[in-house]
Scaffold this motif. Structure first.
Motif, mmCIF file in Angstrom:
data_model
loop_
_atom_site.group_PDB
_atom_site.id
_atom_site.type_symbol
_atom_site.label_atom_id
_atom_site.label_comp_id
_atom_site.label_asym_id
_atom_site.label_seq_id
_atom_site.Cartn_x
_atom_site.Cartn_y
_atom_site.Cartn_z
ATOM 1 N N ARG A 271 0.885 -1.302 0.024
ATOM 2 C CA ARG A 271 0.200 0.178 -0.105
ATOM 3 C C ARG A 271 0.705 1.134 0.235
ATOM 4 N N VAL B 197 2.587 1.998 -3.214
ATOM 5 C CA VAL B 197 1.465 3.265 -4.839
ATOM 6 C C VAL B 197 0.484 3.964 -3.989
ATOM 7 N N GLN C 38 -6.428 4.299 -1.091
ATOM 8 C CA GLN C 38 -5.992 2.837 -1.452
ATOM 9 C C GLN C 38 -8.172 2.843 -1.012
ATOM 10 N N THR D 145 -6.397 -5.415 2.436
ATOM 11 C CA THR D 145 -5.050 -5.765 2.356
ATOM 12 C C THR D 145 -4.491 -6.729 2.768
ATOM 13 N N GLY E 224 2.001 -4.225 -4.527
ATOM 14 C CA GLY E 224 1.793 -3.104 -4.568
ATOM 15 C C GLY E 224 0.440 -3.166 -6.157
ATOM 16 N N VAL E 225 0.782 -4.419 -6.837
ATOM 17 C CA VAL E 225 0.185 -4.728 -8.313
ATOM 18 C C VAL E 225 -1.294 -5.680 -7.755
ATOM 19 N N VAL F 161 -2.834 -4.397 -4.867
ATOM 20 C CA VAL F 161 -3.798 -3.440 -4.191
ATOM 21 C C VAL F 161 -3.761 -2.404 -4.811
ATOM 22 N N THR F 162 -2.988 -2.198 -6.364
ATOM 23 C CA THR F 162 -4.023 -1.138 -6.589
ATOM 24 C C THR F 162 -4.587 -1.294 -8.184
ATOM 25 N N THR F 163 -4.511 -3.010 -8.302
ATOM 26 C CA THR F 163 -6.114 -3.848 -8.924
ATOM 27 C C THR F 163 -7.074 -3.844 -8.028
ATOM 28 N N ALA G 270 -8.387 -2.582 -6.099
ATOM 29 C CA ALA G 270 -8.177 -0.086 -4.893
ATOM 30 C C ALA G 270 -8.876 -0.220 -6.378
ATOM 31 N N ARG G 271 -8.579 0.003 -7.614
ATOM 32 C CA ARG G 271 -8.928 0.411 -8.987
ATOM 33 C C ARG G 271 -10.182 -0.493 -9.503
#
Length: 89
Positions: free
Chosen positions: A21, A24, A28, A35, A74-75, A77-79, A81-82
């Motif tokens: 997290r 990024v 988020q 998480t 990170g990937v 979390v980003t995926t 969250a988006r």
């Protein structure tokens, strides 16, 4: 799996997920449980990838393995969250 192994996997997952997290940018909107789950999955996948690449068992800290784990977190979390932000728009 023993209870100590499960507890250590959860602690490592929380650390890896938290670091994921941090790398990024921005806020988020995912829960701490999400998480934790992302961190545990990233830790397992990162360890597997490091083993395949032959960098898992080195003398001293396994920096490449940790970098793989945090990068995968990170990937993840980003995926998540988006995908969650798209549900609200």
């Amino acid at each position: 799996m023993e209870i100590t192994g499960l507890i250590s996997a959860l602690v490592i997952g929380l650390i890896v997920g938290g670091l994921g997290r941090l790398v990024v940018p921005g806020k988020q909107h995912i829960s701490m449980l999400t998480t934790l789950l992302v961190g545990v999955a990233a830790a397992l996948l990162g360890t597997f990838a490091a083993s395949v690449l032959g960098v898992a068992d080195t003398s001293g800290p396994d920096w490449l393995e940790m970098a793989l784990q945090v990068g995968l977190a990170g990937v993840g979390v980003t995926t998540l969250a988006r995908s969650k932000s798209r549900q609200f728009h």
